[in-house]
Design a protein around this motif. Structure first.
Motif, PDB file in Angstrom:
ATOM      1  N   UNK A 119       0.779  -1.242   0.000  1.00 52.58           N
ATOM      2  CA  UNK A 119       0.000   0.000   0.000  1.00 52.58           C
ATOM      3  C   UNK A 119       0.807   1.287   0.000  1.00 52.58           C
ATOM      4  N   UNK A 120       2.057   1.233   0.485  1.00 54.86           N
ATOM      5  CA  UNK A 120       2.881   2.440   0.523  1.00 54.86           C
ATOM      6  C   UNK A 120       3.738   2.521  -0.740  1.00 54.86           C
ATOM      7  N   UNK A 121       3.809   3.680  -1.372  1.00 54.63           N
ATOM      8  CA  UNK A 121       4.607   3.802  -2.602  1.00 54.63           C
ATOM      9  C   UNK A 121       6.077   3.443  -2.375  1.00 54.63           C
ATOM     10  N   UNK A 122       6.659   2.783  -3.357  1.00 56.75           N
ATOM     11  CA  UNK A 122       8.081   2.448  -3.331  1.00 56.75           C
ATOM     12  C   UNK A 122       8.867   3.756  -3.400  1.00 56.75           C
ATOM     13  N   UNK A 123       9.913   3.866  -2.570  1.00 59.79           N
ATOM     14  CA  UNK A 123      10.702   5.104  -2.499  1.00 59.79           C
ATOM     15  C   UNK A 123      12.167   4.851  -2.851  1.00 59.79           C
ATOM     16  N   UNK A 124      12.407   3.937  -3.771  1.00 62.18           N
ATOM     17  CA  UNK A 124      13.783   3.639  -4.182  1.00 62.18           C
ATOM     18  C   UNK A 124      14.287   4.698  -5.172  1.00 62.18           C
ATOM     19  N   UNK A 125      15.597   4.752  -5.377  1.00 68.40           N
ATOM     20  CA  UNK A 125      16.141   5.671  -6.389  1.00 68.40           C
ATOM     21  C   UNK A 125      15.636   5.296  -7.793  1.00 68.40           C
ATOM     22  N   UNK A 126      15.700   6.239  -8.725  1.00 74.88           N
ATOM     23  CA  UNK A 126      15.181   5.997 -10.078  1.00 74.88           C
ATOM     24  C   UNK A 126      15.830   4.805 -10.804  1.00 74.88           C
ATOM     25  N   UNK A 127      17.065   4.472 -10.487  1.00 74.56           N
ATOM     26  CA  UNK A 127      17.744   3.374 -11.183  1.00 74.56           C
ATOM     27  C   UNK A 127      17.464   2.011 -10.549  1.00 74.56           C
ATOM     28  N   UNK A 128      16.642   1.979  -9.493  1.00 71.51           N
ATOM     29  CA  UNK A 128      16.279   0.737  -8.806  1.00 71.51           C
ATOM     30  C   UNK A 128      14.801   0.444  -9.022  1.00 71.51           C
ATOM     31  N   UNK A 129      14.375  -0.776  -8.640  1.00 70.66           N
ATOM     32  CA  UNK A 129      12.966  -1.153  -8.666  1.00 70.66           C
ATOM     33  C   UNK A 129      12.784  -2.375  -7.780  1.00 70.66           C
ATOM     34  N   UNK A 130      11.582  -2.541  -7.259  1.00 72.30           N
ATOM     35  CA  UNK A 130      11.243  -3.731  -6.473  1.00 72.30           C
ATOM     36  C   UNK A 130      10.909  -4.840  -7.461  1.00 72.30           C
ATOM     37  N   UNK A 131      11.652  -5.939  -7.377  1.00 71.14           N
ATOM     38  CA  UNK A 131      11.488  -7.055  -8.323  1.00 71.14           C
ATOM     39  C   UNK A 131      11.159  -8.326  -7.561  1.00 71.14           C
ATOM     40  N   UNK A 132      10.207  -9.099  -8.107  1.00 69.64           N
ATOM     41  CA  UNK A 132       9.854 -10.358  -7.473  1.00 69.64           C
ATOM     42  C   UNK A 132       9.308 -11.338  -8.505  1.00 69.64           C
ATOM     43  N   UNK A 133       9.286 -12.600  -8.086  1.00 69.78           N
ATOM     44  CA  UNK A 133       8.684 -13.677  -8.871  1.00 69.78           C
ATOM     45  C   UNK A 133       7.537 -14.205  -8.022  1.00 69.78           C
ATOM     46  N   UNK A 134       6.376 -14.387  -8.629  1.00 77.24           N
ATOM     47  CA  UNK A 134       5.221 -14.931  -7.919  1.00 77.24           C
ATOM     48  C   UNK A 134       4.729 -16.179  -8.643  1.00 77.24           C
ATOM     49  N   UNK A 135       4.295 -17.156  -7.848  1.00 77.67           N
ATOM     50  CA  UNK A 135       3.749 -18.393  -8.405  1.00 77.67           C
ATOM     51  C   UNK A 135       2.739 -18.955  -7.409  1.00 77.67           C
ATOM     52  N   UNK A 136       1.775 -19.681  -7.922  1.00 78.19           N
ATOM     53  CA  UNK A 136       0.714 -20.265  -7.100  1.00 78.19           C
ATOM     54  C   UNK A 136       0.744 -21.782  -7.191  1.00 78.19           C
ATOM     55  N   UNK A 137       0.240 -22.423  -6.126  1.00 76.08           N
ATOM     56  CA  UNK A 137       0.131 -23.884  -6.089  1.00 76.08           C
ATOM     57  C   UNK A 137      -1.267 -24.257  -5.634  1.00 76.08           C
TER      58      UNK A 137
END
Length: 137
Positions: A119-137
């Motif tokens: 819910x809170x905006x990401x506050x990383x520097x412009x050259x970064x990003x929050x990255x993830x892999x999601x999968x369901x079972x």
């Protein structure tokens, strides 16, 4: 492609069964809803519930696995996964927050009370990003 093979392997599914106690866990050969997620600075994800019935197989999705791929992530950049307690009608209180650090995994049930989001905006520097892999079972 190797990553998806590992995430769908019998060895991982057995490990997830041992952790959750859920019998009959299966991988999703369609990877429906699975994927790589990329959230640059300023992005957020509303609190929500994932759908529980797979649209193709009609089987119940039971658990969600998210693995973070953020080397050097600083906690002050935010991007935390927020998990809430509550009912379908009302979220009651935040149960926990997970910092999206490299190689951190979050495993949680996919149900009508599994409220989660960023819910809170990401506050990383412009050259970064929050990255993830999601999968369901």
């Amino acid at each position: 492609r190797y990553m998806w093979k590992v995430l769908q392997s019998e060895a991982l599914i057995m490990l997830l069964h041992n952790i959750t106690g859920i019998d009959g866990l299966e991988n999703d050969p369609h990877l429906h809803g699975a994927g790589l997620h990329y959230h640059p600075a300023g992005s957020r994800l509303e609190m929500h519930l994932d759908y529980s019935i797979h649209p193709i197989t009609k089987k119940e999705r039971r658990v969600n696995l998210i693995v973070y791929m953020n080397k050097g992530w600083k906690e002050e950049w935010g991007g935390h996964l927020s998990l809430w307690e509550g009912t379908l009608e009302r979220m009651e209180k935040e149960a926990t927050r997970i910092v999206p650090r490299f190689n951190t995994a979050a495993l949680f049930r996919t149900s009508d009370i599994s409220w989660h989001g960023m819910p809170d905006p990401v506050a990383c520097p412009p050259h970064e990003a929050r990255k993830s892999v999601a999968i369901y079972y």
